[in-house]
Scaffold this motif. Sequence first.
Motif, PDB file in Angstrom:
ATOM      1  N   ASP A 211     -11.757 -24.532  14.070  1.00  0.00           N
ATOM      2  CA  ASP A 211     -10.427 -23.788  14.432  1.00  0.00           C
ATOM      3  C   ASP A 211     -10.383 -23.469  15.694  1.00  0.00           C
ATOM      4  O   ASP A 211     -11.419 -23.332  16.310  1.00  0.00           O
ATOM      5  N   SER A 212      -9.474 -22.617  16.250  1.00  0.00           N
ATOM      6  CA  SER A 212      -9.210 -22.296  17.410  1.00  0.00           C
ATOM      7  C   SER A 212     -10.163 -21.052  18.007  1.00  0.00           C
ATOM      8  O   SER A 212     -10.526 -21.001  19.293  1.00  0.00           O
ATOM      9  N   SER A 213     -10.644 -20.331  16.919  1.00  0.00           N
ATOM     10  CA  SER A 213     -11.588 -19.369  17.273  1.00  0.00           C
ATOM     11  C   SER A 213     -12.672 -19.903  18.109  1.00  0.00           C
ATOM     12  O   SER A 213     -13.573 -19.010  18.589  1.00  0.00           O
ATOM     13  N   ASP A 235      -6.392 -26.149  16.019  1.00  0.00           N
ATOM     14  CA  ASP A 235      -5.136 -25.612  15.474  1.00  0.00           C
ATOM     15  C   ASP A 235      -4.428 -25.059  16.878  1.00  0.00           C
ATOM     16  O   ASP A 235      -5.079 -25.238  18.017  1.00  0.00           O
ATOM     17  N   SER A 236      -3.142 -25.265  16.713  1.00  0.00           N
ATOM     18  CA  SER A 236      -2.202 -25.004  17.699  1.00  0.00           C
ATOM     19  C   SER A 236      -2.188 -23.508  18.461  1.00  0.00           C
ATOM     20  O   SER A 236      -1.608 -23.265  19.449  1.00  0.00           O
ATOM     21  N   PRO A 255      -4.414 -30.673  18.323  1.00  0.00           N
ATOM     22  CA  PRO A 255      -4.069 -29.215  17.806  1.00  0.00           C
ATOM     23  C   PRO A 255      -3.136 -29.536  16.611  1.00  0.00           C
ATOM     24  O   PRO A 255      -2.116 -29.930  17.058  1.00  0.00           O
ATOM     25  N   VAL A 256      -3.603 -29.079  15.514  1.00  0.00           N
ATOM     26  CA  VAL A 256      -2.414 -29.163  14.308  1.00  0.00           C
ATOM     27  C   VAL A 256      -1.797 -27.900  14.446  1.00  0.00           C
ATOM     28  O   VAL A 256      -1.907 -26.795  14.776  1.00  0.00           O
ATOM     29  N   VAL A 257      -0.307 -28.105  14.084  1.00  0.00           N
ATOM     30  CA  VAL A 257       0.709 -26.942  14.191  1.00  0.00           C
ATOM     31  C   VAL A 257       0.278 -26.107  12.999  1.00  0.00           C
ATOM     32  O   VAL A 257       0.189 -26.455  11.930  1.00  0.00           O
ATOM     33  N   VAL A 258      -0.048 -24.789  13.314  1.00  0.00           N
ATOM     34  CA  VAL A 258      -0.258 -23.598  12.384  1.00  0.00           C
ATOM     35  C   VAL A 258       0.786 -22.514  12.733  1.00  0.00           C
ATOM     36  O   VAL A 258       0.959 -22.124  13.723  1.00  0.00           O
TER      37      VAL A 258
END
Length: 282
Positions: A211-213, A235-236, A255-258
């Motif tokens: 995840d983006s973190s 992720d987005s 990046p998948v849209v969240v």
Amino acid sequence: MGERKSDERISAVLSVLSQRGELQVRLLPGLLGVSGATVRRDLAVMEETGLIRRSYGKVTAARRGTELPVNLRLSQNAEAKRRIGALASSLIPSRPLVMAMSGGSTVGFVAGSLAARSDLTVVTNGLGTATSLMTRKSVHVVVTGGNARSLSNDLVGSRAEKELRSYRFDYAVVGVDGISPEFGFTRHSTRGAEIDRIMLEQADHTIVVADSSKLGRVCQAKIADIASVDTIVTDSHANAPMVAALRRMGVTTIPVVVPPQTEDRCFPPREVPLSPSGPLEP
């Protein structure tokens, strides 16, 4: 707000501590919707496991970059991880394959999305990953030997490493604790990093899920250089310049849209002051 489960409460407190540095203990019962006795029990568990320090009516994060137990990580960024898992699983072709999959909360969501596949053999050192794969009794699951790490609920050590080296994998799906264009893929655990490195080295196609973190974070144990991996699924909310940098290095970064993250109403910013030293590492 209704009462949260203990793991969810602890995860919520740690998430806010990572952003704001400290919390006033007196605010926690009202903010979490539980009794003072419940808060005291949660804080005792967090202190015993080295996650926080308590002093003069407040709590602070014990140290930067602390590895959280996997049961706490499951409730962090759960929607992003679910969507990452669904997209990453869609990248696995529909034909008989032998795969390597690591442990970790994000890989667990990939495993859940693959559980109905009857054409897969998956070798994993992740006990949680194995459990997710076996829910539909379709995937052929091989669990390595090794020594159990309770923080990550996976198996490490020479037995696990030797078994993984005996395979050639069509695909490897690995979770990481940090991604940096300069420092590569990293983990908190040196032994865990060695397992992940072997999975990537033994695979024809490699996918990292995070995840983006995790983007921009560097942990103590290096797994591999960025260019050694084919695909990153995140992720987005990922930092756009960093995603661009990863792509320039030749890595397909998806990046998948969240949906936009909403502020946690349990912790109003005006009621919880920042630490004098500023926010800790997210």
